[in-house]
Write an enzyme that holds these catalytic residues in place. Structure first.
Site, PDB file in Angstrom:
ATOM      1  CD  GLN A   1       0.748  -8.785  -2.641  1.00 38.82           C
ATOM      2  OE1 GLN A   1       1.371  -9.559  -3.602  1.00 38.82           O
ATOM      3  NE2 GLN A   1      -0.528  -8.386  -2.798  1.00 38.82           N
TER       4      GLN A   1
ATOM      5  CG  ASP B   1      -1.762  -1.164   1.156  1.00 41.61           C
ATOM      6  OD1 ASP B   1      -2.059  -1.802   0.184  1.00 41.61           O
ATOM      7  OD2 ASP B   1      -2.220  -1.513   2.312  1.00 41.61           O
TER       8      ASP B   1
ATOM      9  N   GLY C   1      -4.839  -4.335  -3.694  1.00 38.32           N
ATOM     10  CA  GLY C   1      -5.589  -3.256  -3.855  1.00 38.32           C
ATOM     11  C   GLY C   1      -4.848  -1.997  -4.477  1.00 38.32           C
ATOM     12  CG  HIS C   2      -2.086  -2.120  -6.947  1.00 33.52           C
ATOM     13  ND1 HIS C   2      -1.321  -2.516  -7.968  1.00 33.52           N
ATOM     14  CD2 HIS C   2      -1.982  -2.437  -5.932  1.00 33.52           C
ATOM     15  CE1 HIS C   2      -0.532  -3.341  -7.369  1.00 33.52           C
ATOM     16  NE2 HIS C   2      -0.827  -3.349  -5.908  1.00 33.52           N
TER      17      HIS C   2
ATOM     18  CE  LYS D   1       1.996  -2.497  -4.372  1.00 33.94           C
ATOM     19  NZ  LYS D   1       1.977  -2.161  -2.922  1.00 33.94           N
TER      20      LYS D   1
HETATM   21  P1  GDP Z   1      -0.826   0.268  -3.494  1.00 32.49           P
HETATM   22  O1  GDP Z   1      -1.398  -0.781  -3.163  1.00 32.49           O
HETATM   23  O2  GDP Z   1       0.633   0.444  -3.427  1.00 32.49           O
HETATM   24  O3  GDP Z   1      -1.213   0.623  -4.793  1.00 32.49           O
HETATM   25  O4  GDP Z   1      -1.410   1.397  -2.677  1.00 32.49           O
HETATM   26  P2  GDP Z   1      -2.995   1.655  -2.070  1.00 32.49           P
HETATM   27  O5  GDP Z   1      -3.755   2.235  -3.280  1.00 32.49           O
HETATM   28  O6  GDP Z   1      -3.616   0.411  -1.361  1.00 32.49           O
HETATM   29  O7  GDP Z   1      -2.849   2.735  -0.966  1.00 32.49           O
HETATM   30  C1  GDP Z   1      -2.313   3.798  -1.198  1.00 32.49           C
HETATM   31  C2  GDP Z   1      -3.483   4.888  -0.792  1.00 32.49           C
HETATM   32  O8  GDP Z   1      -2.823   6.306  -0.630  1.00 32.49           O
HETATM   33  C3  GDP Z   1      -4.465   5.088  -1.995  1.00 32.49           C
HETATM   34  O9  GDP Z   1      -5.805   5.563  -1.278  1.00 32.49           O
HETATM   35  C4  GDP Z   1      -4.046   6.241  -2.890  1.00 32.49           C
HETATM   36  O10 GDP Z   1      -5.117   7.046  -3.427  1.00 32.49           O
HETATM   37  C5  GDP Z   1      -3.287   7.078  -1.666  1.00 32.49           C
HETATM   38  N1  GDP Z   1      -2.080   7.790  -2.146  1.00 32.49           N
HETATM   39  C6  GDP Z   1      -1.075   7.559  -3.077  1.00 32.49           C
HETATM   40  N2  GDP Z   1      -0.229   8.494  -2.903  1.00 32.49           N
HETATM   41  C7  GDP Z   1      -0.566   9.532  -1.975  1.00 32.49           C
HETATM   42  C8  GDP Z   1      -0.070  10.770  -1.553  1.00 32.49           C
HETATM   43  O11 GDP Z   1       1.035  10.996  -1.806  1.00 32.49           O
HETATM   44  N3  GDP Z   1      -0.580  11.220  -0.655  1.00 32.49           N
HETATM   45  C9  GDP Z   1      -1.928  10.956   0.001  1.00 32.49           C
HETATM   46  N4  GDP Z   1      -2.265  11.594   0.804  1.00 32.49           N
HETATM   47  N5  GDP Z   1      -2.600   9.773  -0.496  1.00 32.49           N
HETATM   48  C10 GDP Z   1      -1.875   8.994  -1.392  1.00 32.49           C
HETATM   49  P1  IMO Z   2      -1.106  -4.110  -2.314  1.00 32.85           P
HETATM   50  O1  IMO Z   2      -0.596  -4.669  -3.706  1.00 32.85           O
HETATM   51  C1  IMO Z   2      -0.936  -4.755   2.133  1.00 32.85           C
HETATM   52  C2  IMO Z   2      -0.911  -8.816   3.458  1.00 32.85           C
HETATM   53  C3  IMO Z   2      -2.263  -9.351   4.311  1.00 32.85           C
HETATM   54  C4  IMO Z   2      -1.623 -10.532   5.313  1.00 32.85           C
HETATM   55  C5  IMO Z   2      -0.450 -11.006   4.404  1.00 32.85           C
HETATM   56  C6  IMO Z   2      -0.664 -12.210   3.741  1.00 32.85           C
HETATM   57  O2  IMO Z   2      -2.300  -3.565  -2.119  1.00 32.85           O
HETATM   58  O3  IMO Z   2       0.124  -3.441  -1.530  1.00 32.85           O
HETATM   59  P2  IMO Z   2      -2.609 -12.758   1.690  1.00 32.85           P
HETATM   60  O4  IMO Z   2      -4.187 -12.446   1.317  1.00 32.85           O
HETATM   61  O5  IMO Z   2      -1.559 -12.463   0.459  1.00 32.85           O
HETATM   62  O6  IMO Z   2      -2.455 -14.307   1.851  1.00 32.85           O
HETATM   63  O7  IMO Z   2      -2.011 -12.106   3.010  1.00 32.85           O
HETATM   64  O8  IMO Z   2      -0.095 -10.017   3.387  1.00 32.85           O
HETATM   65  N1  IMO Z   2      -1.218  -8.122   2.210  1.00 32.85           N
HETATM   66  C7  IMO Z   2      -1.167  -7.040   1.898  1.00 32.85           C
HETATM   67  N2  IMO Z   2      -1.055  -6.015   2.727  1.00 32.85           N
HETATM   68  N3  IMO Z   2      -1.085  -4.482   0.915  1.00 32.85           N
HETATM   69  C8  IMO Z   2      -1.323  -5.805  -0.146  1.00 32.85           C
HETATM   70  O9  IMO Z   2      -1.565  -5.544  -1.183  1.00 32.85           O
HETATM   71  C9  IMO Z   2      -1.465  -6.777   0.462  1.00 32.85           C
HETATM   72  N4  IMO Z   2      -1.312  -8.141  -0.166  1.00 32.85           N
HETATM   73  C10 IMO Z   2      -1.368  -9.045   1.011  1.00 32.85           C
HETATM   74  O10 IMO Z   2      -2.904  -8.107   4.998  1.00 32.85           O
HETATM   75  O11 IMO Z   2      -0.939  -9.758   6.294  1.00 32.85           O
HETATM   76 MG    MG Z   3      -2.779  -1.720  -1.654  1.00 32.90          MG
END
Ligand code: GDP
Ligand code: IMO
Ligand code: MG
Length: 425
Positions: free
Chosen positions: A225, A13, A40-41, A16
């Protein structure tokens, strides 16, 4: 070098999805190489927000092709939902012809999810805190040589193969956990979803990717991840079941290591983790709650509150080493605006000794973080577009991190929108 890799350096998270979207216009192909719908991207642009689970984050650009690579595990039901949501928002990927699926990607079956849930239940307090998407059991069947792959859905005996694996899962569930929940509805949805997937090009993706390379086209491998969730090097067993590190891009797409160019490592200006496992810099207090609320730190896939803490330099250095990171991206610096003081963990106190690396037994011996105090910047940075507008104290935080990590911060993200991104060098 034709293939750049973008991956998370923390526990996921890091942002990415947003950064892949920002960079996509410069690439001919965006390819996911591991993980599945546990990811979840999130992407935001033009006032719209999209969360992608299995689909690569390059789908919003006209001339960019997208590939779900062989290293990915696919839940057809989730993928169908993603496709339908995108279609409803005006992005029909079948019509756009911008999504390809590797024949060698493995299938997540409804019973893999039951096994995931049963395993977690059995572990009680010691559970991994998985996303319950069936990731672990699917990769177990892959390495156990029992798995079903997307290419198999076109075989005349697919149903029999499916049934054979399901029978095995059902007997495992009965023997180990005594009960098997009714999954008939999910099974129907599974087969319906396969009908949709059949309409997409199912490709020998290793040839496809290598042809892109031969033709001098640019490929970006999108990680899911983060490095600290890597099956080999993460905080085992509190990890996911794939190689999230750069080497995973080679096996997850079928490319040779010498084809890798830039390795773009993303980290948050602080740190988060979802699920169980060690998190040395975790703040289980008001400050942690403030980070969670200000940073909207709730899982994009499961909605779970993310655990929050200060940046962890020993963990980041480890991730940079494992991945050969050549460029850094720092996200969510805006979330730290307003904190008078912020902190960076420089070392751990591990059984009375000051160390600067992640110890092997991090899961059983909780190392205490040794923190360095850093001045915060008390300014809203979400609207800045010029490097000259970066507050001096934020710039010195970046300078400090670059000196510590030995890699330049190439991009700075100051908000969730595509436009809230600064090129630093
Ligand atoms: P990913 O899994 O690495 O793609 O990241 P996620 O989407 O799960 O989580 C990142 C969260 O932070 C999302 O809600 C993005 O919209 C948000 N986000 C990304 N970059 C920034 C930033 O620079 N500032 C803020 N406030 N939010 C951001
Ligand atoms: P993105 O791509 C954050 C974590 C789960 C758990 C562990 C194993 O959005 O960054 P799994 O379902 O893969 O067997 O769970 O890994 N986990 C993540 N945490 N972001 C993710 O993906 C994750 N994908 C799995 O919370 O601790
Ligand atoms: Mg994510």
């Amino acid at each position: 070098m034709a293939v750049d890799v973008l991956l998370g350096l923390q526990w996921g998270d890091e942002g990415k999805g947003k950064i892949v979207d920002v960079l996509s216009a410069g690439y001919d192909l965006i390819a996911r190489f591991q993980g599945g719908p546990n990811a979840g991207h999130t992407l935001e642009f033009d006032g719209k927000k999209f969360v992608l689970n299995t689909i690569p984050s390059g789908i919003f650009f006209e001339n960019t092709m997208n590939l779900i690579g062989n290293g990915v595990v696919i839940d057809p039901i989730t993928l169908k939902k993603e496709l339908e949501k995108l279609k409803a928002a005006g992005h029909d990927l079948l019509a756009k012809k911008n999504l390809l699926i590797a024949k060698k990607a493995h299938l997540i079956l409804p019973t893999h999810q039951l096994l995931d849930a049963a395993n977690e239940k059995k572990m009680g307090d010691g559970k991994i805190g998985s996303t319950l998407k069936g990731i672990g059991p699917t990769y177990m069947d892959k390495t156990g040589r029992n798995g079903l792959r997307i290419g198999d859905i076109t075989l005349p005996d697919f149903k029999e193969r499916y049934q054979k694996l399901v029978d095995k899962h059902v007997s495992m569930l009965q023997a180990l956990y005594g009960e098997v929940a009714d999954f008939s509805e999910r099974e129907t949805a599974f087969f319906e979803a396969l009908e949709l997937l059949r309409r997409f090009p199912l490709v020998d993706s290793e040839h496809l990717v290598n042809n892109y390379i031969k033709q001098g086209k640019k490929v970006l491998a999108e990680g899911a991840q983060g490095a600290m969730l890597d099956i080999d090097f993460g905080s085992y067993p509190f990890v996911t079941s794939s190689n999230t590190t750069a080497a995973g891009a080679c096996t997850g797409l079928g490319i040779a290591p010498q084809q890798i160019g830039e390795v773009i490592g993303i980290f948050k200006a602080y740190c988060t983790r979802v699920g169980g496992g060690p998190f040395p810099t975790e703040l289980e207090n008001e400050t942690g709650e403030e980070l969670r609320q200000t940073g909207h730190e709730f899982g994009a896939t499961t909605g779970r509150p993310r655990r929050t803490g200060w940046i962890d330099l020993p963990a980041l250095k480890y991730a940079i080493m494992l991945n050969g990171v050549t460029q850094l991206v720092m996200t969510k610096a805006d979330v730290l605006s307003g904190f008078d003081k912020i902190y960076a963990c420089t070392h751990y106190n591990y059984l009375g000794e000051k160390i600067d690396y992640m110890p092997y037994d991090i899961c059983s011996v909780s190392p205490e973080p040794i923190l360095k105090e850093i001045d915060g910047w008390n300014e809203d940075i979400t609207g800045i577009t010029e490097l000259s507008e970066i507050p001096a104290k934020l710039q010195s935080y970046i300078d400090y991190l670059e000196a510590e990590l030995g890699v330049p911060v190439k991009y700075l993200s100051v908000g969730p929108d595509r436009k809230q991104t600064l090129v630093m060098h």
